[in-house]
Structure formats: structure tokens, C-alpha cells
Enzyme design. Structure first.
Site, short mmCIF file in Angstrom:
data_model
loop_
_atom_site.label_atom_id
_atom_site.label_comp_id
_atom_site.label_asym_id
_atom_site.label_seq_id
_atom_site.Cartn_x
_atom_site.Cartn_y
_atom_site.Cartn_z
N ASP A 468 0.65 -1.25 0.05
CA ASP A 468 -0.12 -0.02 -0.17
C ASP A 468 1.00 1.03 -0.11
O ASP A 468 1.56 1.56 1.04
CB ASP A 468 -0.70 -0.13 1.19
N HIS A 469 0.75 1.87 -1.21
CA HIS A 469 1.81 3.13 -1.19
C HIS A 469 1.32 4.11 -0.45
O HIS A 469 2.20 5.04 -0.07
CB HIS A 469 1.63 3.80 -2.74
#
Length: 498
Positions: A468-469
Site C-alpha cells: 500500500d503506497h
């Protein structure tokens, strides 16, 4: 005199709103005792046996195997005689069964589809609720615990009452187009127009139900009747076939059993309901893709040293599986890069916060006959490779039997996915929401590899990390992936305790 008690399907944990009835353990007329298993149901998490909070004689079973039942709806009615010398009177309780209208199945058989109705309160129903509050002592999640919290938690808003006229049409849900369509029927034949699905299909394709004979019992119009009427329009619309005349119901030619797909013009061979584990997986994956801005990094790894180490241990007795070794490296990586062992929570006002954990629950993706499930090894950071191997084998076996509990299947903080067992090298996996990362391991195969400046054949695998950026940038993800890769290439550095 006798009393009839209606047992509602309880909340089976984690807010699940429905369950599929797998099988009944009792029949109408059977005598049952408190806490006796009466049915087996399958939720999106696992298969469980439901015990009865009442003793007595089974008066009615509210469902058939294969049906999906909503939490809070009647499951079984039990008659409890007041005296053993009095005859049992199986007077059913008004359990707010909704008005129904038939709905056609894929095989052309009518089923029952409930109209939206408001449950009718009765004295018996109120008595049942009071009795249920007393509890049976059963510890199944959602009901039966001492102290009263036995009434099944309502998981859906109560629907508004509707007026029912002849034919049975819900005036609160039927659209103006539906009413117009119904009025085109010949008087006395309004009942031949059945479910909203059939009416909508006819409306969208311009089929006049007033002129369409039904193939069902009593002239009932089935889905296949509408599809058969649509077929000529589909064939005539194809380029180069302006003069095609296809058979219609008026020619007494039956449509194919599965019907014809309006978009493709192909015969439909089957229809498979999305339910159980497959339904839960679909919902979770769709939510993950819609909410998480994911990114993927990967690396090829020389696993020769790890394979040789395991062979040496195996020669001396027993050795953990390769997945257990990699799980050990993953927990070490998560301790150094804890950002990947977190969760994002969104408040009602839209604000977000990152939730960190004191511990690692390592999820292991497992393919089962019921679909993909992810049992988790709790406090995995405290276990050795041998202990991890034993726990992974135990959990995957439980999951494949369909006996995993909601806690076992829904408490992970990071997922490890060994898709190499399927003979593939890599995959851009979808993150198991609400986690923030997943590591995939491909197959280990012989590949040419440069060692000390010379070409050699080595055991090579591919590691793929999807993250998850929002949680971290590429530096953290790459650092974690490189730590796991280095441990695979030099396993003794992290396996002093095996």
C-alpha cells in the site's frame, strides 16, 4: 397445551449477515435437547454446526439445504409440551413470513421470492424473545450466552410495510413502467407475469408480455420464454442477416434450456451463484483494488543455499518446509520494517490513521475446495522455523476441511502467498484487505546464474511484494524485500535457532 418456539439464525461472528444451509441434523417430529446440533451452515469464513437453545419436538425446518439464510430469520420451530400427558399441538408461530411471488430459476422451475413486508408482531413472537433472552448456556457466537444477549442482532434495516393487492404487487417497489406493463395483460391473466427480473428483461428488450404465452404451469411466463422472444431480435440485428426468421414461442419451438445471452447471442450453458467463500473473496478483493493505491516490486533470488540446508537437515532426521523458512525470514523483515505490518483506519469524518501492532499474525494463503482462504499464525515472530512449519501445516489442514474459525481466518496482519506450488514464477497479487502488503513466492527452478564471475546452474525463485503506497514509499518496500532475499541466499545468518 404446548408452546412453539422459533429459533432465529444467530450472528455467527464478525458481523456476517448470511449463511448457506449445508445440511439438517434433525427432521420434523424429532425430539431434541438443549445445545444439540441441529444444522450445519457455511458462512463466508467457515462451516459450523448450530446448536439449539431449546428442547422439544421439531415442528418446522425453515429452509432447505443449499439455501442462503439471512441472520435474524427463522431457522427452526420447536414445540415444547407443557405436560408429558398432553398431546403436542404444533401450532406455528407467526414468524413474519413475507408475502411471496414466484421467481424463475435457471432450470425454469418457480422458486419463491419475498416481497418487502413488515413483520407482524404476535404474542407468541414476543414470548419467544423473552424466553430467548434467558439463554441456553451455549457459547456459539451471537446467542445463548447467560445474561440475555440472546436475540440475534439485527444486521439489516427494517423495511417499510407495503400494501398487497391482486395480483401481488408491491406498490412501494414497483415502478411506473412495471405497472404499465402489467396493465397490458388480459384480465384474469395478470398472475402470468412473475418476477421483477422477467418484467425488467422484457421491458429492456421491447418484449410485449401481453402477447407472450407462458410455458410454466398455468401459463406462467418464465425467463426462458422472454429469452426465446429476444432471440429473433438478436439474430435479425446481426450484419448480413436482415432476413433471418428465427423460431418464436408461437411456432411451438422451445428455447434452449439455459437460455440465450442477449449481449453475445450465445447459448448460456450454466449459471453459478456467487456465495460462501467465493462471495467473500470477491467482495474483499474488489474493496482492496478500489481503496488501496498499490505498487509492486520484485526480485530474483538464488535459493540454492536454502535448498541445500534443508536437504542436510532432512538427512539427519526431519526438516521444516521451505515455506516455513521463508516465513521465518518474513517475520524478521517485518520487525525491521514495521510499516508493512500495519493497517489504515478511516474515521466517520474522513480522517485516517495508521494502526500499528505489537506482534505479527502471519497469514498463509491456502487454496481449498471452497476457495482461497488465509488462516493466520498468531504471534508468528515468537516461533522458530520448526514451530512455524507445524502451525502452518495445522492451520492449512483446518482451512481445507472448512473448519477454520473467524478468528483464525480473519486476524492476519501480513500475508505470505506461495503460488509457486501452482507452477508459476510471479504474480502481482491483490492485497488482503485491510492489510497493507502481501509477499508472493514463485516456484524454485534451475536457472543459469553468475557465481563469482562464472556461469552456473542455481536454484532460483522470484519474490514479489505488493504494498500500500499510502503506508510507505519504495525505499521501505525494497528494504524489506532485499532483507528476505538476502536471508534466502544466506539462511544460516537468521536461522541459529531453526
Amino acid at each position: 397445551m404446548s408452546e412453539t418456539r422459533v429459533f432465529l439464525l444467530p450472528d455467527l461472528g464478525e458481523g456476517l449477515t448470511e449463511a448457506e444451509l449445508v445440511s439438517w441434523h434433525v427432521s420434523v417430529g424429532d425430539s431434541i435437547s438443549v445445545d444439540q446440533p441441529i444444522a450445519e451452515v457455511e458462512t463466508a469464513k467457515s462451516t459450523v454446526e448450530v446448536p439449539s437453545p431449546y428442547a422439544g419436538i421439531v415442528a418446522e425446518l425453515h429452509g432447505r439445504p443449499g439455501e442462503t439464510l439471512d441472520v435474524g430469520k427463522p431457522l427452526i420451530s420447536v414445540v415444547e409440551p407443557v405436560s408429558s400427558v398432553e398431546p403436542v399441538e404444533t401450532k406455528p408461530v407467526e414468524t413474519s413470513e413475507p408475502e411471496t411471488e414466484p421467481v424463475e430459476t435457471e432450470l425454469g422451475d418457480p422458486l419463491v421470492e419475498p416481497l418487502e413486508t413488515k413483520p407482524v408482531e404476535t404474542k407468541e413472537a414476543e414470548t419467544y424473545r423473552e424466553e430467548e433472552k434467558a439463554g441456553s448456556g451455549n457459547v456459539l457466537i451471537g446467542y445463548g450466552t447467560p445474561g440475555g444477549h440472546g436475540v440475534a442482532r439485527r444486521t439489516r434495516a427494517r423495511k417499510e410495510s407495503v400494501a398487497v393487492v391482486e395480483p401481488e404487487v408491491s406498490t412501494s417497489s414497483t415502478t411506473e413502467d412495471d405497472l404499465t406493463l402489467l396493465r397490458t395483460r388480459v384480465p384474469g391473466k395478470l398472475g402470468a407475469v412473475i418476477s421483477p427480473l422477467v418484467r425488467r428483461m422484457a421491458r429492456e428488450h421491447g418484449v410485449d408480455l401481453g402477447e407472450l404465452p407462458g410455458s410454466g404451469e398455468g401459463g406462467l411466463i418464465m425467463r426462458k420464454d422472454v429469452e426465446a422472444a429476444i432471440l429473433p431480435q438478436t439474430l435479425q440485428a446481426r450484419p448480413g442477416n436482415p432476413a433471418v426468421v428465427a423460431p418464436t414461442p408461437s411456432n411451438n419451438v422451445e428455447a434452449p434450456e439455459g437460455g440465450v445471452d442477449a449481449r453475445t447471442g450465445l447459448i448460456i450453458s450454466s449459471r453459478t451463484p456467487v456465495k460462501g467463500v467465493r462471495k467473500a473473496v470477491a467482495a474483499n478483493m474488489a474493496r482492496s483494488r478500489s481503496e488501496i493505491p498499490e505498487a509492486t516490486v520484485w526480485v530474483d533470488v538464488d535459493a540454492t543455499a536454502l535448498v541445500e540446508l534443508r536437504q542436510e537437515l532432512k538427512a539427519g532426521g526431519s526438516a521444516p518446509g521451505l515455506l516455513a523458512f521463508i516465513a521465518r525470514f518474513v517475520t524478521a523483515g517485518l520487525r525491521k520494517y514495521p510499516e508493512l505490518n500495519t493497517r489504515i483506519e478511516t474515521a466517520s469524518d474522513g480522517s485516517q490513521e495508521i494502526v500499528s501492532f505489537d506482534g505479527i499474525n502471519l497469514g498463509i494463503a491456502a487454496q481449498t475446495d471452497r476457495g482461497l482462504v488465509v488462516p493466520s499464525v498468531r504471534s508468528a515472530e515468537k516461533l522458530t522455523a520448526r514451530e512455524l512449519d507445524a502451525e502452518i501445516r495445522r492451520l492449512t489442514d483446518v482451512a481445507r476441511q472448512g473448519k477454520g474459525t473467524p478468528t483464525q481466518l480473519g486476524s492476519g496482519t501480513f500475508t505470505l502467498n506461495n503460488y509457486g506450488v501452482f507452477g508459476v514464477d510471479g504474480s502481482a497479487a491483490i492485497i488482503n484487505h485491510p492489510e497493507v502488503a502481501i509477499l508472493g513466492v514463485g516456484r524454485i527452478i534451475d536457472k543459469p546464474w553468475v557465481v563469482n564471475g562464472e556461469l552456473a546452474v542455481r536454484k532460483v525463485t522470484e519474490l514479489t511484494l505488493t504494498f500500500d503506497h499510502r503506508i510507505c514509499d519504495g525505499g521501505v518496500a525494497a528494504g524489506f524485500l532485499r532483507l528476505v532475499a538476502d536471508a534466502i541466499e544466506n539462511p544460516t545468518s537468521l536461522l541459529a535457532d531453526i
